[in-house]
Write a protein that holds these residues in place. Structure first.
Motif, PDB file in Angstrom:
ATOM      1  N   MET A   1       0.850  -1.173   0.000  1.00 14.49           N
ATOM      2  CA  MET A   1       0.000   0.000   0.000  1.00 14.49           C
ATOM      3  C   MET A   1       0.900   1.241   0.000  1.00 14.49           C
ATOM      4  N   GLU A   2       0.422   2.277  -0.631  1.00 12.21           N
ATOM      5  CA  GLU A   2       1.212   3.491  -0.816  1.00 12.21           C
ATOM      6  C   GLU A   2       0.598   4.675  -0.069  1.00 12.21           C
ATOM      7  N   TYR A   3       1.447   5.642   0.297  1.00 14.70           N
ATOM      8  CA  TYR A   3       0.988   6.909   0.842  1.00 14.70           C
ATOM      9  C   TYR A   3       1.873   8.026   0.305  1.00 14.70           C
ATOM     10  N   THR A   4       1.349   9.249   0.313  1.00 18.71           N
ATOM     11  CA  THR A   4       2.089  10.426  -0.116  1.00 18.71           C
ATOM     12  C   THR A   4       1.842  11.537   0.893  1.00 18.71           C
ATOM     13  N   ALA A  21      -0.036  18.408   7.598  1.00 19.17           N
ATOM     14  CA  ALA A  21       0.196  17.952   6.228  1.00 19.17           C
ATOM     15  C   ALA A  21      -1.108  17.478   5.605  1.00 19.17           C
ATOM     16  N   GLU A  22      -1.111  17.533   4.303  1.00 19.97           N
ATOM     17  CA  GLU A  22      -2.155  16.852   3.550  1.00 19.97           C
ATOM     18  C   GLU A  22      -1.564  15.492   3.217  1.00 19.97           C
ATOM     19  N   VAL A  23      -2.309  14.440   3.479  1.00 22.66           N
ATOM     20  CA  VAL A  23      -1.829  13.082   3.211  1.00 22.66           C
ATOM     21  C   VAL A  23      -2.778  12.385   2.253  1.00 22.66           C
ATOM     22  N   ARG A  24      -2.207  11.558   1.431  1.00 25.37           N
ATOM     23  CA  ARG A  24      -3.003  10.747   0.506  1.00 25.37           C
ATOM     24  C   ARG A  24      -2.534   9.313   0.684  1.00 25.37           C
ATOM     25  N   TYR A  25      -3.488   8.409   0.920  1.00 29.48           N
ATOM     26  CA  TYR A  25      -3.101   7.012   1.121  1.00 29.48           C
ATOM     27  C   TYR A  25      -4.148   6.053   0.573  1.00 29.48           C
TER      28      TYR A  25
END
Length: 186
Positions: A1-4, A21-25
């Motif tokens: 699984m990925e996150y940014t 932070a803004e996080v995307r996962y």
């Protein structure tokens, strides 16, 4: 699984920091979530469970903790602990903190675990150590560092009384983890 991590910034910077932070996962369903998150950033720390051989006791600290006054507690019983300096390794830090807080010189403590204190809100990891000490290893008075306004009292608890202390006198998570480990492994 990925996150940014997108656009992480320090939004508060004093003794400790707060990051935003803004996080995307990725989700477990294969979708994506984007959200704003905050993190209390205080750095990593060490803690040590010390057992004094001659008295068959654990050595704890008692000190004032401002955040616990929110729940009408001021002084807590804890295992010795402290924050790691920048670029300091956990072993060097635990030796320094043991000497500053307790007055004991330790050589090669065993590292038991490392864990997050509150992973939903804090970046802090604690590196937990264990060592047996003898009275002759107490080479300094301990009590903390005056320049840091530390006022630390040493408290000896016989191992035979740990269960009672866990029931109603120990409120600190790292100390509970360490004492439970001792009860399981003695």
């Amino acid at each position: 699984m990925e996150y940014t991590i997108i656009n992480e910034q320090v939004v508060f910077n004093d003794h400790y920091k707060i990051l935003k932070a803004e996080v995307r996962y990725e989700t477990f369903k294969g979708e994506t979530i984007t959200a704003e998150r905050l993190a209390f950033h205080r750095g990593d720390s060490v803690a040590i469970l010390l057992v004094e051989k001659e008295s068959n006791s654990v050595l704890l600290t008692k000190q004032f903790r401002y955040p616990t006054t929110q729940h009408e507690k001021g002084w807590l019983l804890e295992i010795p602990a402290g924050s790691m300096e920048k670029e300091e390794c956990p072993l060097a830090c635990v030796k320094r903190e043991t000497l500053e807080e307790m007055g004991y010189e330790i050589e090669q403590p065993d590292q038991l675990f490392n864990f997050y204190t509150s992973p939903g809100g804090s970046t802090e990891r604690v590196f937990l150590f264990y060592a047996k000490v003898s009275k002759h290893q107490k080479t300094e008075k301990g009590g903390g560092v005056e320049d840091e306004n530390e006022d630390i009292k040493t408290v000896k608890i016989p191992i035979s009384e740990i269960q009672e202390y866990l029931q109603n006198k120990i409120m600190d998570a790292k100390t509970i983890i360490a004492l439970q480990w001792l009860l399981l492994n003695q």
